[in-house]
Design an enzyme around this catalytic site. Structure first.
Site, PDB file in Angstrom:
ATOM      1  N   ASP A 165       0.862  -1.176   0.000  1.00  0.00           N
ATOM      2  CA  ASP A 165       0.000   0.000   0.000  1.00  0.00           C
ATOM      3  C   ASP A 165       0.908   1.238   0.000  1.00  0.00           C
ATOM      4  OD1 ASP A 165      -3.235   0.140   1.511  1.00  0.00           O
ATOM      5  OD2 ASP A 165      -2.206   1.728   0.374  1.00  0.00           O
TER       6      ASP A 165
ATOM      7  N   ASP B 115      -2.731   4.812  -2.410  1.00  0.00           N
ATOM      8  CA  ASP B 115      -3.711   5.448  -1.548  1.00  0.00           C
ATOM      9  C   ASP B 115      -4.029   6.866  -2.040  1.00  0.00           C
ATOM     10  OD1 ASP B 115      -5.052   5.178   1.148  1.00  0.00           O
ATOM     11  OD2 ASP B 115      -3.964   7.046   1.454  1.00  0.00           O
TER      12      ASP B 115
ATOM     13  N   GLU C 255      -6.159   4.057  -5.976  1.00  0.00           N
ATOM     14  CA  GLU C 255      -7.409   4.181  -5.230  1.00  0.00           C
ATOM     15  C   GLU C 255      -8.093   5.414  -5.794  1.00  0.00           C
ATOM     16  OE1 GLU C 255      -7.484   5.740  -1.311  1.00  0.00           O
ATOM     17  OE2 GLU C 255      -9.265   4.636  -0.758  1.00  0.00           O
TER      18      GLU C 255
ATOM     19  N   HIS D 232     -11.219  -2.143   3.945  1.00  0.00           N
ATOM     20  CA  HIS D 232     -11.069  -1.761   5.355  1.00  0.00           C
ATOM     21  C   HIS D 232     -11.744  -0.440   5.687  1.00  0.00           C
ATOM     22  CE1 HIS D 232      -8.136   0.390   3.074  1.00  0.00           C
ATOM     23  NE2 HIS D 232      -7.913   1.174   4.102  1.00  0.00           N
ATOM     24  N   ASP D 233     -12.296   0.211   4.666  1.00  0.00           N
ATOM     25  CA  ASP D 233     -12.917   1.535   4.885  1.00  0.00           C
ATOM     26  C   ASP D 233     -14.438   1.504   4.885  1.00  0.00           C
ATOM     27  OD1 ASP D 233     -10.465   3.232   2.825  1.00  0.00           O
ATOM     28  OD2 ASP D 233     -10.541   2.970   4.999  1.00  0.00           O
TER      29      ASP D 233
HETATM   30  O1  TEU Z   1      -9.087   6.133   2.009  1.00  0.00           O
HETATM   31  C1  TEU Z   1      -9.521   7.347   1.407  1.00  0.00           C
HETATM   32  C2  TEU Z   1     -10.951   7.295   1.272  1.00  0.00           C
HETATM   33  O2  TEU Z   1     -11.466   7.784   0.305  1.00  0.00           O
HETATM   34  C3  TEU Z   1     -11.766   6.540   2.299  1.00  0.00           C
HETATM   35  O3  TEU Z   1     -10.999   6.656   3.487  1.00  0.00           O
HETATM   36  C4  TEU Z   1     -13.110   7.213   2.507  1.00  0.00           C
HETATM   37  O4  TEU Z   1     -13.273   8.248   1.620  1.00  0.00           O
HETATM   38  C5  TEU Z   1     -13.143   7.791   3.882  1.00  0.00           C
HETATM   39  O5  TEU Z   1     -13.180   6.669   4.739  1.00  0.00           O
HETATM   40  C6  TEU Z   1     -14.298   8.722   4.030  1.00  0.00           C
HETATM   41  O6  TEU Z   1     -15.439   8.037   4.452  1.00  0.00           O
HETATM   42  C7  TEU Z   1      -7.690   5.918   2.055  1.00  0.00           C
HETATM   43  C8  TEU Z   1      -7.460   4.692   2.949  1.00  0.00           C
HETATM   44  O7  TEU Z   1      -8.092   3.564   2.345  1.00  0.00           O
HETATM   45  C9  TEU Z   1      -8.061   5.007   4.300  1.00  0.00           C
HETATM   46  O8  TEU Z   1      -8.009   3.873   5.166  1.00  0.00           O
HETATM   47  C10 TEU Z   1      -7.286   6.165   4.906  1.00  0.00           C
HETATM   48  O9  TEU Z   1      -7.918   6.549   6.129  1.00  0.00           O
HETATM   49  C11 TEU Z   1      -7.254   7.369   3.972  1.00  0.00           C
HETATM   50  O10 TEU Z   1      -7.008   7.052   2.603  1.00  0.00           O
HETATM   51  C12 TEU Z   1      -6.108   8.299   4.367  1.00  0.00           C
HETATM   52  O11 TEU Z   1      -4.891   7.657   4.090  1.00  0.00           O
END
Ligand code: TEU
Length: 551
Positions: free
Chosen positions: A98, A199, A254, A327-328
Site C-alpha cells: 500500500d 492510496d 485508489e 477496510h474503509d
Molecule cells: O481512504 C480514502 C478514502 O477515500 C476513504 O478513506 C473514505 O473516503 C473515507 O473513509 C471517508 O469516508 C484511504 C485509505 O483507504 C483510508 O483507510 C485512509 O484513512 C485514507 O485514505 C487516508 O490515508
C-alpha cells in the site's frame, strides 16, 4: 485489449492489524500472516494487497507513515517481511504494498524538520500557508472532521492535512519530494514486490490558489476540489517513466474522486500512467451531503447502473477492479446483502456478482466467510479516528449521540476491522491476548474452521467461483452486456467472448421471481442453492451462472 496477469488474477486484501496475532499482544502481525498464508492460497488467490505495514504512530492505523523503510514495531521486523514475501512467491502468488504518499505522519523526519523553521531545507516538503484574517487559509473540510488546516505555533503558519492533523499532505510540486517518493518505491520493488495499491493518488496535485469552496456535498468537494488537480497526470506520467515502467509490476490507483469520464485519463493503456483503478461510485452510493455518517437511500437500479457506466467508460482502453468491501467500509453482506434473513445465500450471491463482472476482483479479509457488521453498542468500542472525530463533533455541538451511534452501527469503518474469525474460540481465535478491537460476538457461528468443514459454506463457494473464473476466460475478458427485465430486483447480464456466452442471473431480494424459460436455459455452471430448481423460479437471493453453447 492486452492480456495481463493482473487482469486474470484475483486480489485478496489483508488488513494486518486484524488478520492474525502470532505473539498474543492482541495485534495482528507479519508472522501471523505467514502462519495463515495457506488459507489464502487454498482460496485460489493470485495477488495479495497488504495494507500499510510501515512504521507508524497509528493515528489512522498505518495510513500515517513515519518511516517508509522500516516495519511497524507491532507487526514485526524487516526479516519477517522478507520471509512473508518469499512464502507468497513460493506459492506462485504476488504481493502489492500500500503506497501512501499523498501525506505522511507528522512524526516522519521530513515533517519534524519542515516544521522547525521557514527556511529549513524540508520546509517545502509540505504545504504551509500564513493565516488569513487570523484564521486558516480557506474553508476546506478534512475527510476526518474539522478544517483541513492546522496552525503550528513554531513558525506561525498553517499546514494542509486533508485527513487527520497527524497526516500532513506532501507537496508534490517540490521535485525533491517526488524524487524521494520514487526512491522509496524502488526500494520495495527491488526487494521483489509486484506492485502498489496507491492510496488516494488522485489527490496529490493541489489547486494552489487554495480558494474557499462553496460546494456543500462532500463527495463533490473531493471530486472538484481535492482530486484531479492540474498536474496529477504529469506527476503520474513522471512516476511511470521513473519507476513503474522499469518493473514487471501492477499499479492500482485508489480512485477516490474520479468520475467514469476521467477513468481512462488514469488507466488508459496508451496513457503511460496507472494500470487499474478502484472506483468509488458504488461505495459512496449511500453517502449523503456530509458523507458516510449522513446516509441516504438508493435503488438497486442506481447500484447496477454504476457498474454499467464504469464498464462503458473503461471500454477496451482501461481496466478496473471490482470490489464490494475493504477496510474503509461496512461488511459487504451487511451492506448489500441480507445478513439477517438470507446470510449464506446473499453472501454467495454478492460473491457471484464480484467474480463475474468485468474487472479484477478484489476481496477483503473475512468476506470469504461472510463476516458481518459488528454489534458495538457504545462509542468506547470503536477505534477508527474518522468515527471518533465525528463523535467528538457531535458531543461539542450537543447533537443526538444515540442517533449517531445508531448510524455508526451501519456505516462505521470499524465493521471491517474486527479480528478475522479463524475458529470457534475466544476472539474468533485471532489472538490468545486481548484484541486491540473487540471481535464480533458471532465468532462461534462464523469462522474459517467451521466453514472449511462445510461443503455448502460461503468459504467453499468462494473457492468454487474463483475456480470457475479461472476456467472461463470469458469471465475475465468477455464483453459485459446487461439484460433488462421488468423486475428491478433481478439483475441479469451476459459475458461474451469469441462466440461463448456466460449468463449471470442474480435475485437481489427475498421475493421469488418467475423467470421466462429462455433466460434460464443454458448449462448450469454454478448456483448458490445446493438443491436445483426445476420450476423456472428464482428463489430468494438466488444466483445462477449459465453457459450457452458456442453459437
Ligand atoms: O481512504 C480514502 C478514502 O477515500 C476513504 O478513506 C473514505 O473516503 C473515507 O473513509 C471517508 O469516508 C484511504 C485509505 O483507504 C483510508 O483507510 C485512509 O484513512 C485514507 O485514505 C487516508 O490515508
Amino acid at each position: 485489449m492486452r492480456r495481463n496477469w493482473w487482469k486474470e488474477g484475483v486480489i485478496y486484501q489483508i488488513y494486518p492489524r486484524s488478520f492474525f496475532d502470532s505473539d498474543g499482544d492482541g495485534i495482528g502481525d507479519l508472522k501471523g500472516i505467514i502462519q495463515k498464508i495457506d488459507h489464502i492460497h487454498k482460496l485460489g488467490i493470485d495477488i495479495i494487497w497488504l495494507s500499510p505495514i510501515y512504521k507508524s504512530p497509528n493515528d489512522d492505523n498505518g495510513y500515517d507513515i513515519s518511516d517508509y523503510y522500516d516495519i511497524m514495531d507491532e507487526f514485526g521486523k524487516m526479516t519477517d517481511f522478507d520471509v512473508l514475501l518469499n512464502e507468497i512467491h513460493k506459492r506462485g502468488m504476488r504481493l502489492l504494498m500500500d503506497l501512501v504518499v499523498n501525506h505522511t505522519s507528522d512524526e516522519h523526519k521530513w515533517f519534524q524538520e519542515s516544521r522547525k523553521s521557514k527556511d529549513n531545507p524540508y520546509r517545502d516538503y509540505y504545504i504551509w500557508r500564513p493565516p488569513v484574517n487570523g484564521g486558516p487559509p480557506n474553508n476546506w473540510p478534512s475527510f476526518f472532521g474539522g478544517n483541513a488546516w492546522e496552525f503550528d505555533e513554531e513558525t506561525g503558519e498553517y499546514y494542509l492535512h486533508l485527513f487527520t492533523r497527524k497526516q500532513p499532505d506532501l507537496n508534490w510540486e517540490n521535485e525533491k519530494v517526488r524524487e524521494d517518493v520514487y526512491q522509496l518505491m524502488r526500494f520495495w520493488l527491488d526487494k521483489g514486490i509486484d506492485g502498489f495499491r496507491m492510496d488516494v493518488i488522485p489527490l496529490i496535485s493541489k489547486r494552489l490558489e487554495f480558494e474557499d469552496t462553496n460546494l456543500e456535498e462532500f463527495s463533490e468537494i473531493i471530486h472538484k476540489v481535492y482530486a484531479n488537480g492540474p498536474r496529477v497526470h504529469e506527476f503520474l506520467k513522471e512516476m511511470n517513466r521513473e519507476v513503474l515502467s522499469k518493473y514487471d509490476m501492477v499499479s492500482i490507483g485508489e480512485g477516490v474522486g474520479i468520475s467514469p469520464e476521467q477513468a481512462n485519463l488514469y488507466v488508459g493503456e496508451s496513457r503511460g500512467e496507472l494500470d487499474m483503478i478502484f472506483h468509488f461510485g458504488h461505495m459512496f452510493i449511500d453517502h449523503g451531503v456530509n458523507g458516510r455518517m449522513d446516509p441516504k437511500p438508493y435503488s438497486l437500479k442506481e447500484f447496477f447502473e454504476i457498474f454499467e457506466n464504469w464498464d462503458k467508460a473503461l471500454g477496451n482502453e482501461g481496466w478496473g477492479s471490482i470490489y464490494l468491501g475493504n477496510h474503509d467500509f461496512p461488511r459487504m453482506v451487511s451492506r448489500f446483502g441480507d445478513a439477517e434473513n438470507y446470510w449464506k445465500e446473499s453472501a454467495k450471491l454478492l460473491a457471484t456478482l464480484l467474480f463475474s463482472l468485468k474487472g479484477t476482483p478484489s476481496i477483503y479479509q473475512g468476506d470469504e466467510i461472510g463476516m458481518t457488521n459488528v454489534d458495538f453498542q457504545k462509542i468506547e468500542e470503536y477505534r477508527d479516528v474518522e468515527l471518533l472525530n465525528a463523535y467528538r463533533e457531535i458531543q461539542d455541538s450537543g447533537r443526538n449521540k444515540q442517533a449517531f451511534l445508531k448510524t455508526a452501527q451501519k456505516q462505521a469503518r470499524d465493521h471491517a476491522r474486527t479480528p478475522l474469525q479463524w475458529a470457534p474460540l475466544p476472539h474468533g481465535g485471532f489472538t490468545t491476548g486481548n484484541p486491540w478491537i473487540r471481535a464480533n460476538s458471532n465468532w462461534k457461528n462464523i469462522n474459517v474452521a467451521q466453514q472449511e468443514a462445510d461443503p455448502t459454506s460461503i468459504l467453499n463457494y468462494y473457492k468454487e467461483i474463483i475456480q470457475l473464473r479461472k476456467m472461463y476466460p470469458t469471465l475475465v475478458y468477455g464483453d459485459f452486456e446487461p439484460i433488462r427485465i421488468e423486475n428491478p430486483n433481478v439483475y441479469i447480464f451476459d459475458r461474451k467472448l469469441e462466440g461463448e456466452t456466460i449468463r449471470v442471473i442474480l435475485n437481489f431480494s427475498s421475493e421469488t421471481h418467475i423467470c421466462t424459460e429462455s433466460i434460464l436455459s443454458g448449462k448450469l455452471l454454478l448456483c448458490n442453492y445446493s438443491t436445483d430448481e426445476t420450476m423456472g423460479r428464482l428463489r430468494a437471493w438466488e444466483a445462477r451462472v449459465l453457459e450457452f453453447s458456442q453459437q
